[in-house]
Write a protein that holds these residues in place. Structure first.
Motif, PDB file in Angstrom:
ATOM      1  N   GLY A   1      84.823  55.956 -25.654  1.00  0.00           N
ATOM      2  CA  GLY A   1      85.669  54.968 -24.253  1.00  0.00           C
ATOM      3  C   GLY A   1      84.811  54.843 -23.399  1.00  0.00           C
ATOM      4  N   SER A   2      83.719  55.267 -23.373  1.00  0.00           N
ATOM      5  CA  SER A   2      82.781  55.320 -21.631  1.00  0.00           C
ATOM      6  C   SER A   2      81.776  53.140 -21.761  1.00  0.00           C
ATOM      7  CB  SER A   2      81.749  55.702 -20.930  1.00  0.00           C
ATOM      8  OG  SER A   2      81.758  56.901 -21.639  1.00  0.00           O
ATOM      9  N   VAL A   3      81.565  53.381 -23.509  1.00  0.00           N
ATOM     10  CA  VAL A   3      81.456  51.950 -23.958  1.00  0.00           C
ATOM     11  C   VAL A   3      82.224  51.157 -23.421  1.00  0.00           C
ATOM     12  CG1 VAL A   3      80.313  50.434 -26.122  1.00  0.00           C
ATOM     13  CG2 VAL A   3      79.678  52.854 -25.425  1.00  0.00           C
ATOM     14  N   PHE A   4      83.915  51.497 -24.055  1.00  0.00           N
ATOM     15  CA  PHE A   4      85.012  50.884 -23.967  1.00  0.00           C
ATOM     16  C   PHE A   4      85.152  49.929 -22.496  1.00  0.00           C
ATOM     17  CE2 PHE A   4      89.012  49.910 -23.051  1.00  0.00           C
ATOM     18  CZ  PHE A   4      89.832  49.515 -23.828  1.00  0.00           C
ATOM     19  N   ARG A   5      85.754  50.905 -20.944  1.00  0.00           N
ATOM     20  CA  ARG A   5      85.385  51.591 -20.596  1.00  0.00           C
ATOM     21  C   ARG A   5      84.647  49.962 -19.127  1.00  0.00           C
ATOM     22  NH1 ARG A   5      86.818  56.599 -16.798  1.00  0.00           N
ATOM     23  NH2 ARG A   5      86.164  55.038 -14.893  1.00  0.00           N
ATOM     24  N   LEU A   6      82.884  50.555 -19.971  1.00  0.00           N
ATOM     25  CA  LEU A   6      82.039  49.811 -19.263  1.00  0.00           C
ATOM     26  C   LEU A   6      82.111  48.296 -19.394  1.00  0.00           C
ATOM     27  CD1 LEU A   6      78.882  51.547 -19.518  1.00  0.00           C
ATOM     28  CD2 LEU A   6      79.749  51.389 -17.235  1.00  0.00           C
ATOM     29  N   THR A   7      82.158  47.656 -20.672  1.00  0.00           N
ATOM     30  CA  THR A   7      82.306  46.268 -21.407  1.00  0.00           C
ATOM     31  C   THR A   7      83.708  45.730 -20.508  1.00  0.00           C
ATOM     32  OG1 THR A   7      81.778  47.461 -23.396  1.00  0.00           O
ATOM     33  CG2 THR A   7      82.315  45.466 -23.711  1.00  0.00           C
ATOM     34  N   LEU A   8      84.926  46.134 -20.711  1.00  0.00           N
ATOM     35  CA  LEU A   8      86.056  46.383 -19.597  1.00  0.00           C
ATOM     36  C   LEU A   8      85.566  46.244 -18.514  1.00  0.00           C
ATOM     37  CD1 LEU A   8      88.814  45.361 -20.044  1.00  0.00           C
ATOM     38  CD2 LEU A   8      90.062  47.723 -19.487  1.00  0.00           C
TER      39      LEU A   8
ATOM     40  N   SER B   1      92.510  34.181 -25.448  1.00  0.00           N
ATOM     41  CA  SER B   1      92.539  35.296 -25.222  1.00  0.00           C
ATOM     42  C   SER B   1      93.868  36.103 -25.880  1.00  0.00           C
ATOM     43  CB  SER B   1      91.592  36.197 -24.031  1.00  0.00           C
ATOM     44  OG  SER B   1      90.978  35.482 -23.321  1.00  0.00           O
ATOM     45  N   VAL B   2      94.469  35.780 -24.923  1.00  0.00           N
ATOM     46  CA  VAL B   2      95.659  36.520 -25.190  1.00  0.00           C
ATOM     47  C   VAL B   2      96.578  36.306 -27.259  1.00  0.00           C
ATOM     48  CG1 VAL B   2      98.625  36.779 -25.195  1.00  0.00           C
ATOM     49  CG2 VAL B   2      96.884  36.309 -23.195  1.00  0.00           C
ATOM     50  N   LEU B   3      95.142  35.145 -27.460  1.00  0.00           N
ATOM     51  CA  LEU B   3      96.422  34.415 -28.402  1.00  0.00           C
ATOM     52  C   LEU B   3      95.020  35.558 -30.151  1.00  0.00           C
ATOM     53  CD1 LEU B   3      96.723  30.924 -28.528  1.00  0.00           C
ATOM     54  CD2 LEU B   3      98.813  32.469 -29.266  1.00  0.00           C
ATOM     55  N   ILE B   4      94.029  35.489 -29.601  1.00  0.00           N
ATOM     56  CA  ILE B   4      93.403  36.130 -30.292  1.00  0.00           C
ATOM     57  C   ILE B   4      93.833  37.622 -29.822  1.00  0.00           C
ATOM     58  CG2 ILE B   4      90.564  37.537 -30.328  1.00  0.00           C
ATOM     59  CD1 ILE B   4      89.706  34.739 -29.352  1.00  0.00           C
ATOM     60  N   SER B   5      94.203  38.434 -29.453  1.00  0.00           N
ATOM     61  CA  SER B   5      93.954  39.561 -29.043  1.00  0.00           C
ATOM     62  C   SER B   5      95.727  40.366 -30.199  1.00  0.00           C
ATOM     63  CB  SER B   5      94.632  39.572 -28.054  1.00  0.00           C
ATOM     64  OG  SER B   5      95.135  41.666 -27.485  1.00  0.00           O
ATOM     65  N   TYR B   6      96.632  38.704 -29.885  1.00  0.00           N
ATOM     66  CA  TYR B   6      97.641  39.036 -31.131  1.00  0.00           C
ATOM     67  C   TYR B   6      97.544  38.863 -33.064  1.00  0.00           C
ATOM     68  CZ  TYR B   6     102.177  38.414 -32.876  1.00  0.00           C
ATOM     69  OH  TYR B   6     103.072  38.259 -33.748  1.00  0.00           O
TER      70      TYR B   6
ATOM     71  N   PHE C   1      89.698  48.416 -30.498  1.00  0.00           N
ATOM     72  CA  PHE C   1      89.480  48.073 -29.825  1.00  0.00           C
ATOM     73  C   PHE C   1      88.600  46.669 -28.709  1.00  0.00           C
ATOM     74  CE2 PHE C   1      84.535  47.778 -27.493  1.00  0.00           C
ATOM     75  CZ  PHE C   1      84.077  48.958 -26.825  1.00  0.00           C
ATOM     76  N   VAL C   2      88.339  46.041 -30.135  1.00  0.00           N
ATOM     77  CA  VAL C   2      88.428  44.203 -29.893  1.00  0.00           C
ATOM     78  C   VAL C   2      89.857  43.623 -29.357  1.00  0.00           C
ATOM     79  CG1 VAL C   2      87.553  42.754 -30.764  1.00  0.00           C
ATOM     80  CG2 VAL C   2      86.174  44.557 -31.409  1.00  0.00           C
ATOM     81  N   SER C   3      90.797  44.125 -29.930  1.00  0.00           N
ATOM     82  CA  SER C   3      91.672  43.193 -29.093  1.00  0.00           C
ATOM     83  C   SER C   3      91.909  43.702 -27.908  1.00  0.00           C
ATOM     84  CB  SER C   3      92.622  43.640 -30.727  1.00  0.00           C
ATOM     85  OG  SER C   3      92.986  45.154 -30.120  1.00  0.00           O
ATOM     86  N   SER C   4      91.751  44.811 -27.649  1.00  0.00           N
ATOM     87  CA  SER C   4      92.216  45.184 -26.280  1.00  0.00           C
ATOM     88  C   SER C   4      91.106  44.807 -25.443  1.00  0.00           C
ATOM     89  CB  SER C   4      92.116  46.962 -26.525  1.00  0.00           C
ATOM     90  OG  SER C   4      92.806  47.470 -27.350  1.00  0.00           O
ATOM     91  N   LEU C   5      90.330  44.290 -25.773  1.00  0.00           N
ATOM     92  CA  LEU C   5      88.955  43.916 -24.570  1.00  0.00           C
ATOM     93  C   LEU C   5      89.792  42.317 -24.483  1.00  0.00           C
ATOM     94  CD1 LEU C   5      85.566  44.583 -25.930  1.00  0.00           C
ATOM     95  CD2 LEU C   5      86.712  45.593 -23.898  1.00  0.00           C
ATOM     96  N   PHE C   6      90.194  41.710 -25.245  1.00  0.00           N
ATOM     97  CA  PHE C   6      90.451  40.349 -25.510  1.00  0.00           C
ATOM     98  C   PHE C   6      91.427  40.385 -24.535  1.00  0.00           C
ATOM     99  CE2 PHE C   6      87.515  39.522 -28.539  1.00  0.00           C
ATOM    100  CZ  PHE C   6      86.995  38.363 -28.079  1.00  0.00           C
TER     101      PHE C   6
ATOM    102  N   SER D   1      97.403  44.388 -27.822  1.00  0.00           N
ATOM    103  CA  SER D   1      96.810  45.924 -27.950  1.00  0.00           C
ATOM    104  C   SER D   1      97.373  45.996 -26.055  1.00  0.00           C
ATOM    105  CB  SER D   1      95.439  46.429 -27.844  1.00  0.00           C
ATOM    106  OG  SER D   1      95.443  46.038 -29.674  1.00  0.00           O
ATOM    107  N   GLY D   2      97.157  47.184 -25.453  1.00  0.00           N
ATOM    108  CA  GLY D   2      97.174  47.685 -24.611  1.00  0.00           C
ATOM    109  C   GLY D   2      98.945  48.491 -24.154  1.00  0.00           C
ATOM    110  N   GLY D   3      98.027  49.658 -22.874  1.00  0.00           N
ATOM    111  CA  GLY D   3      99.061  50.256 -22.417  1.00  0.00           C
ATOM    112  C   GLY D   3     100.022  50.282 -21.226  1.00  0.00           C
ATOM    113  N   ILE D   4     100.887  50.692 -20.859  1.00  0.00           N
ATOM    114  CA  ILE D   4     101.486  50.586 -19.708  1.00  0.00           C
ATOM    115  C   ILE D   4     101.332  51.929 -19.293  1.00  0.00           C
ATOM    116  CG2 ILE D   4     103.475  49.491 -21.041  1.00  0.00           C
ATOM    117  CD1 ILE D   4     105.054  52.228 -21.491  1.00  0.00           C
ATOM    118  N   PHE D   5     100.737  53.071 -19.167  1.00  0.00           N
ATOM    119  CA  PHE D   5     100.505  53.620 -17.649  1.00  0.00           C
ATOM    120  C   PHE D   5      99.996  53.158 -16.187  1.00  0.00           C
ATOM    121  CE2 PHE D   5      99.026  58.355 -20.256  1.00  0.00           C
ATOM    122  CZ  PHE D   5     100.382  58.364 -21.219  1.00  0.00           C
ATOM    123  N   ALA D   6      99.238  52.575 -16.529  1.00  0.00           N
ATOM    124  CA  ALA D   6      98.612  51.675 -15.491  1.00  0.00           C
ATOM    125  C   ALA D   6      99.321  50.853 -14.941  1.00  0.00           C
ATOM    126  CB  ALA D   6      97.136  51.227 -16.039  1.00  0.00           C
ATOM    127  N   PRO D   7      99.748  49.547 -15.237  1.00  0.00           N
ATOM    128  CA  PRO D   7     100.738  48.858 -14.658  1.00  0.00           C
ATOM    129  C   PRO D   7     101.783  50.174 -13.985  1.00  0.00           C
ATOM    130  CG  PRO D   7     100.098  48.344 -16.574  1.00  0.00           C
ATOM    131  CD  PRO D   7      99.951  50.189 -16.663  1.00  0.00           C
TER     132      PRO D   7
END
Length: 464
Positions: free
Chosen positions: A57-64, A96-101, A139-144, A356-362
């Motif tokens: 999760g730390s790697v994910f957050r730092l990359t994001l 980016s959106v199309l790659i994630s999808y 992991f990857v799709s969420s970054l995109f 990929s993506g959540g709704i908590f933060a929005p």
């Protein structure tokens, strides 16, 4: 004493009971020892899962964070009135959106959206946890998707990643079937703690939101507590100890103003009802799109988000920038209303793409904007009772979570941990309870329960 056959038989008869008792006691003691050994093994694996989720999760957050920093600089550099620069921003966002999808659609469809509903289904043994596929794809799709500027959050991905890491441990170390549920739950709790620096929220989330799926036992509860706190320790060591949302620490508002939070909760219950209803309606419509049209739809949403970002980069993304933007400035009623409605619509559109993506933060960002909107109104009418509309911004985070997810305690704890406003427990309680009760009376179902039901129905139709 004269020894004879009769005397010997009596002695042996009396000796059989103690011998049997000792033997039975040893077997019982051994069972206790084996049970305690398994329980401590469970806690050890919960610790290991928390450590792993914290690192990933730390790697994910730092990359994001690095991607978002580049995006901010790119928007700031290219937003100078030149058409070619605008075109570049739109193209990058759309790609980016199309790659994630594409990653989600072709490699791991269960990585679509938040993933919380998939975790709930897995705990009920109604959905598989294909961690070998889901972990890299999520992991990857969420970054995109998150890096594109879509109004989605990182907490859904980290929760699903955490749960799949829990399943990875149970499979790799061949743990018994009865340990799958607590270890997957421990991973989910650690995932939420990782996303928000909120270990208590991770624990409460599993107990409250996953209560119908989580097998509650003492050592299972201890496992999620260990995993959540361990993950949070790792994140704080690698990223920092500051609250996710930097804002003023407010004093408790006057008691005569508490009624306003009841009214505020009532309004938030309507917001939660509308959000859930339109999100499901939009998902049902996009589900009927052909493969080609689904790609076109996802790309179109990416274009719209990029255009909004060109107008003001603080208005797109998961919501942290929007929260700081709103809290650091004074805006008119009309602007806050437009901002709230635009984020409401763009969040629904972004989630309905299937990336990929959540709704908590929005949701939390919408709660802050709506809270500032309501707080400004109350301050203008009752200036002596409301010293700062920011109090309603914090209450809005808790209330909107309670009205959509129907987890008022999680929303309360999450808002407090994210902002460090521990003095506001009472007004947040009033807002959360009111929002959750009235949204239930309106017939609003918890969003993840509805999403899981849709997922199971879709899976059943595909197998026909």
């Amino acid at each position: 004493m004269k020894l004879n056959v009769t005397t010997i038989r009596k002695f042996l008869h009396k000796s059989q009971k103690p011998i049997g008792f000792v033997s039975g006691s040893w077997k019982t003691t051994q069972r206790f020892i084996d049970a305690e050994k398994r329980n401590f093994e469970l806690l050890f694996f919960a610790f290991s899962i928390g450590l792993s989720v914290g690192l990933v999760g730390s790697v994910f957050r730092l990359t994001l964070d690095y991607i978002n920093k580049l995006s901010t600089e790119l928007y700031a550099y290219n937003s100078n009135g030149k058409l070619i620069n605008y075109f570049i921003l739109i193209i990058l966002s759309t790609i980016s959106v199309l790659i994630s999808y594409a990653l989600v659609k072709n490699l791991a469809p269960e990585a679509s959206g938040s993933g919380v509903q998939e975790v709930e289904g897995a705990l009920d043994q109604a959905r598989p946890l294909r961690w070998k596929r889901v972990l890299p794809v999520k992991f990857v799709s969420s970054l995109f998707s998150l890096g594109s500027g879509l109004l989605l959050g990182r907490e859904g991905p980290t929760i699903q990643i955490g749960a799949n890491i829990g399943k990875m441990f149970t499979d790799t170390f061949r743990r018994p079937d009865d340990e799958v549920n607590p270890l997957v739950s421990a991973g989910a709790a650690a995932g939420l703690a990782t996303a928000f620096n909120a270990p208590l929220s991770g624990i409460v989330f599993v107990i409250e939101e996953l209560h119908g799926h989580f097998h509650y036992k003492f050592f299972s509860l201890a496992g999620i507590m260990i995993a959540s706190s361990t993950a949070d320790f790792v994140v704080r060591a690698l990223i920092g100890v500051d609250p996710v949302v930097h804002m003023t620490i407010f004093n408790h508002p006057p008691l005569q103003s508490i009624w306003m939070f009841f009214v505020f909760g009532l309004f938030l219950s309507l917001v939660g009802y509308l959000f859930n209803a339109y999100l499901i309606k939009t998902l049902n419509r996009t589900r009927k799109l052909s493969k080609r049209n689904a790609y076109i739809y996802a790309g179109t949403v990416g274009i719209v988000v990029a255009i909004v970002g060109i107008f003001n980069f603080n208005l797109i993304g998961g919501g942290y920038q929007t929260i700081r933007f709103v809290l650091d400035h004074s805006f008119t009623f009309v602007f806050l209303l437009i901002l709230f409605l635009s984020r409401l619509i763009l969040t629904i559109l972004g989630y309905s793409t299937g990336v990929s993506g959540g709704i908590f933060a929005p949701l939390l960002a919408m709660g802050v904007v709506f809270g500032m909107l309501f707080g400004n109104m109350m301050q203008s009418v009752f200036p002596a009772q409301i010293l700062s509309p920011g109090i309603f911004a914090v209450a809005g985070m808790a209330g909107i979570f309670a009205s959509t997810v129907r987890a008022p305690l999680t929303g309360l704890v999450l808002a407090i941990e994210m902002t460090a406003n521990f003095e506001l427990i009472l007004p947040l309680l009033v807002t959360s309870i009111t929002a959750s009760i009235f949204t239930t009376m309106f017939g609003n179902k918890p969003i993840y329960t509805t999403l899981l039901k849709r997922t199971l129905e879709n899976a059943a139709q595909q197998h026909k």
